[in-house]
Design a protein around this motif. Structure first.
Motif, PDB file in Angstrom:
ATOM      1  N   MET A   1      49.422  45.589  33.050  1.00  0.00           N
ATOM      2  CA  MET A   1      49.076  44.507  33.977  1.00  0.00           C
ATOM      3  C   MET A   1      49.374  44.914  35.425  1.00  0.00           C
ATOM      4  SD  MET A   1      47.814  41.518  34.338  1.00  0.00           S
ATOM      5  CE  MET A   1      47.758  40.267  35.620  1.00  0.00           C
ATOM      6  N   ALA A   2      50.573  45.423  35.662  1.00  0.00           N
ATOM      7  CA  ALA A   2      50.917  45.838  37.020  1.00  0.00           C
ATOM      8  C   ALA A   2      49.987  46.963  37.482  1.00  0.00           C
ATOM      9  CB  ALA A   2      52.367  46.284  37.101  1.00  0.00           C
ATOM     10  N   ASP A   3      49.661  47.877  36.569  1.00  0.00           N
ATOM     11  CA  ASP A   3      48.742  48.963  36.914  1.00  0.00           C
ATOM     12  C   ASP A   3      47.372  48.419  37.296  1.00  0.00           C
ATOM     13  OD1 ASP A   3      50.690  50.756  36.438  1.00  0.00           O
ATOM     14  OD2 ASP A   3      49.911  51.444  34.505  1.00  0.00           O
ATOM     15  N   TRP A   4      46.919  47.436  36.516  1.00  0.00           N
ATOM     16  CA  TRP A   4      45.613  46.838  36.798  1.00  0.00           C
ATOM     17  C   TRP A   4      45.609  46.207  38.184  1.00  0.00           C
ATOM     18  CZ3 TRP A   4      43.798  41.978  37.955  1.00  0.00           C
ATOM     19  CH2 TRP A   4      42.404  41.805  37.870  1.00  0.00           C
ATOM     20  N   VAL A   5      46.663  45.467  38.495  1.00  0.00           N
ATOM     21  CA  VAL A   5      46.756  44.814  39.804  1.00  0.00           C
ATOM     22  C   VAL A   5      46.724  45.862  40.907  1.00  0.00           C
ATOM     23  CG1 VAL A   5      48.268  43.486  41.345  1.00  0.00           C
ATOM     24  CG2 VAL A   5      47.958  42.768  38.965  1.00  0.00           C
ATOM     25  N   GLN A   6      47.491  46.946  40.713  1.00  0.00           N
ATOM     26  CA  GLN A   6      47.524  47.988  41.741  1.00  0.00           C
ATOM     27  C   GLN A   6      46.149  48.610  41.936  1.00  0.00           C
ATOM     28  OE1 GLN A   6      50.646  50.771  40.888  1.00  0.00           O
ATOM     29  NE2 GLN A   6      52.181  49.530  41.932  1.00  0.00           N
ATOM     30  N   ARG A   7      45.427  48.819  40.827  1.00  0.00           N
ATOM     31  CA  ARG A   7      44.082  49.402  40.945  1.00  0.00           C
ATOM     32  C   ARG A   7      43.153  48.466  41.707  1.00  0.00           C
ATOM     33  NH1 ARG A   7      44.841  50.989  35.598  1.00  0.00           N
ATOM     34  NH2 ARG A   7      43.466  49.373  34.831  1.00  0.00           N
ATOM     35  N   GLN A   8      43.246  47.147  41.403  1.00  0.00           N
ATOM     36  CA  GLN A   8      42.379  46.188  42.092  1.00  0.00           C
ATOM     37  C   GLN A   8      42.715  46.138  43.578  1.00  0.00           C
ATOM     38  OE1 GLN A   8      39.829  45.020  40.325  1.00  0.00           O
ATOM     39  NE2 GLN A   8      40.797  46.215  38.706  1.00  0.00           N
ATOM     40  N   VAL A   9      43.997  46.135  43.892  1.00  0.00           N
ATOM     41  CA  VAL A   9      44.420  46.069  45.288  1.00  0.00           C
ATOM     42  C   VAL A   9      43.962  47.323  46.032  1.00  0.00           C
ATOM     43  CG1 VAL A   9      46.434  46.061  46.833  1.00  0.00           C
ATOM     44  CG2 VAL A   9      46.349  44.502  44.874  1.00  0.00           C
ATOM     45  N   ALA A  10      44.030  48.473  45.364  1.00  0.00           N
ATOM     46  CA  ALA A  10      43.636  49.728  46.002  1.00  0.00           C
ATOM     47  C   ALA A  10      42.145  49.733  46.328  1.00  0.00           C
ATOM     48  CB  ALA A  10      43.987  50.892  45.079  1.00  0.00           C
ATOM     49  N   LYS A  11      41.347  48.992  45.543  1.00  0.00           N
ATOM     50  CA  LYS A  11      39.901  48.959  45.760  1.00  0.00           C
ATOM     51  C   LYS A  11      39.505  48.022  46.902  1.00  0.00           C
ATOM     52  CE  LYS A  11      38.739  48.432  41.289  1.00  0.00           C
ATOM     53  NZ  LYS A  11      37.915  48.089  40.136  1.00  0.00           N
ATOM     54  N   ALA A  12      40.418  47.112  47.244  1.00  0.00           N
ATOM     55  CA  ALA A  12      40.085  46.101  48.257  1.00  0.00           C
ATOM     56  C   ALA A  12      39.884  46.767  49.617  1.00  0.00           C
ATOM     57  CB  ALA A  12      41.199  45.068  48.345  1.00  0.00           C
ATOM     58  N   PRO A  13      38.932  46.268  50.394  1.00  0.00           N
ATOM     59  CA  PRO A  13      38.743  46.827  51.737  1.00  0.00           C
ATOM     60  C   PRO A  13      39.952  46.478  52.608  1.00  0.00           C
ATOM     61  CG  PRO A  13      37.403  44.858  51.446  1.00  0.00           C
ATOM     62  CD  PRO A  13      38.027  45.166  50.098  1.00  0.00           C
TER      63      PRO A  13
END
Ligand SMILES: [Zn+2]
Length: 90
Positions: A1-13
């Protein structure tokens, strides 16, 4: 879950300055150092760490903060088994 959140945040402009300021206003000023208390905690694995908690907390353990990742042996989570407040440095 934390990994998923980090991946989503990293994709954000990246945020514009305007958006960043708006979010800062929404969240209020960041906590000042004086609003934190430092604790020396002993973890289940036997290692000792210093941690920071907001001043309102009577103890460093409890709720979502009753464990820490141990930087020495990598045990994650490592439950806090003992603690004492650190005074005078910060
Ligand atoms: Zn450890």
């Amino acid at each position: 879950m934390a990994d998923w959140v980090q991946r989503q945040v990293a994709k954000a402009p990246p945020w514009s300055d305007e958006k960043f300021r708006a979010m800062q206003e929404l969240l209020g000023p960041p906590p000042r150092p004086a609003e934190f208390v430092r604790w020396r905690v002993r973890l289940y694995c036997g290692h000792v760490r210093d941690v920071r908690r907001s001043r309102g907390q009577e103890r460093p353990a409890g709720g979502i903060t009753d464990h820490e990742r141990c930087r020495e042996c990598g045990l994650d989570p490592s439950v806090i088994v003992a603690f004492e407040p650190l005074v005078g440095d910060g």
